[in-house]
Design a protein around this motif. Sequence first.
Motif, PDB file in Angstrom:
ATOM      1  N   MET A   1      17.833   8.570  24.182  1.00  0.00           N
ATOM      2  CA  MET A   1      16.826   7.985  25.040  1.00  0.00           C
ATOM      3  C   MET A   1      17.034   8.454  26.468  1.00  0.00           C
ATOM      4  O   MET A   1      18.152   8.582  26.926  1.00  0.00           O
ATOM      5  N   ARG A   2      15.949   8.590  27.096  1.00  0.00           N
ATOM      6  CA  ARG A   2      16.016   8.981  28.487  1.00  0.00           C
ATOM      7  C   ARG A   2      16.235   7.753  29.353  1.00  0.00           C
ATOM      8  O   ARG A   2      15.973   6.619  28.957  1.00  0.00           O
ATOM      9  N   ARG A   3      16.680   8.007  30.545  1.00  0.00           N
ATOM     10  CA  ARG A   3      16.902   6.902  31.490  1.00  0.00           C
ATOM     11  C   ARG A   3      15.600   6.162  31.777  1.00  0.00           C
ATOM     12  O   ARG A   3      15.591   4.943  31.924  1.00  0.00           O
ATOM     13  N   ARG A   4      14.550   6.910  31.880  1.00  0.00           N
ATOM     14  CA  ARG A   4      13.269   6.302  32.199  1.00  0.00           C
ATOM     15  C   ARG A   4      12.865   5.307  31.112  1.00  0.00           C
ATOM     16  O   ARG A   4      12.391   4.201  31.402  1.00  0.00           O
ATOM     17  N   THR A   5      13.043   5.632  29.855  1.00  0.00           N
ATOM     18  CA  THR A   5      12.718   4.751  28.735  1.00  0.00           C
ATOM     19  C   THR A   5      13.575   3.500  28.776  1.00  0.00           C
ATOM     20  O   THR A   5      13.092   2.385  28.544  1.00  0.00           O
ATOM     21  N   VAL A   6      14.851   3.641  29.079  1.00  0.00           N
ATOM     22  CA  VAL A   6      15.767   2.498  29.166  1.00  0.00           C
ATOM     23  C   VAL A   6      15.319   1.561  30.276  1.00  0.00           C
ATOM     24  O   VAL A   6      15.289   0.331  30.093  1.00  0.00           O
ATOM     25  N   ILE A   8      12.321   1.192  31.521  1.00  0.00           N
ATOM     26  CA  ILE A   8      11.057   0.560  31.143  1.00  0.00           C
ATOM     27  C   ILE A   8      11.314  -0.605  30.189  1.00  0.00           C
ATOM     28  O   ILE A   8      10.769  -1.703  30.359  1.00  0.00           O
ATOM     29  N   ILE A   9      12.155  -0.376  29.191  1.00  0.00           N
ATOM     30  CA  ILE A   9      12.483  -1.437  28.231  1.00  0.00           C
ATOM     31  C   ILE A   9      13.201  -2.585  28.931  1.00  0.00           C
ATOM     32  O   ILE A   9      12.871  -3.759  28.721  1.00  0.00           O
ATOM     33  N   LEU A  10      14.163  -2.267  29.761  1.00  0.00           N
ATOM     34  CA  LEU A  10      14.915  -3.294  30.489  1.00  0.00           C
ATOM     35  C   LEU A  10      13.995  -4.090  31.417  1.00  0.00           C
ATOM     36  O   LEU A  10      14.073  -5.321  31.481  1.00  0.00           O
ATOM     37  N   SER A  11      13.101  -3.421  32.085  1.00  0.00           N
ATOM     38  CA  SER A  11      12.157  -4.103  32.972  1.00  0.00           C
ATOM     39  C   SER A  11      11.224  -5.022  32.183  1.00  0.00           C
ATOM     40  O   SER A  11      10.906  -6.138  32.621  1.00  0.00           O
ATOM     41  N   ALA A  12      10.781  -4.593  31.037  1.00  0.00           N
ATOM     42  CA  ALA A  12       9.900  -5.409  30.199  1.00  0.00           C
ATOM     43  C   ALA A  12      10.619  -6.671  29.719  1.00  0.00           C
ATOM     44  O   ALA A  12      10.040  -7.766  29.701  1.00  0.00           O
TER      45      ALA A  12
END
Length: 102
Positions: A1-6, A8-12
């Motif tokens: 996983m890319r940092r950006r995906t992590v 986004i998931i963490l923010s959600a």
Amino acid sequence: MRRRTVWIILSAVVLAIAIAGTVVWLNADSYDDKVADCRKAIAVHDFDADPVEEGGTLPGCEGVKRDDYMALILSNAIDDMPEKDKDRLDYFDNGTIDGSIG
């Protein structure tokens, strides 16, 4: 996983928790609501038929501070008294009580 995906998931997840916490907090009874419910419970309770044990509280008064509970009980007792027995000292303009005590 890319940092950006992590991120986004963490923010959600954080946003979902914040929204759920806000909904729970807004739906909780305030202390004023508890006091109002207690005032209603005291007004309809028949203390002669169903006395409350010393140190106990009425159902519906849970969560009300002891001092506030006692003030509500005393207020209800005074409100139930006849007007002449409330012993109100109505001072007249001349500074005397002139028979205002019944």
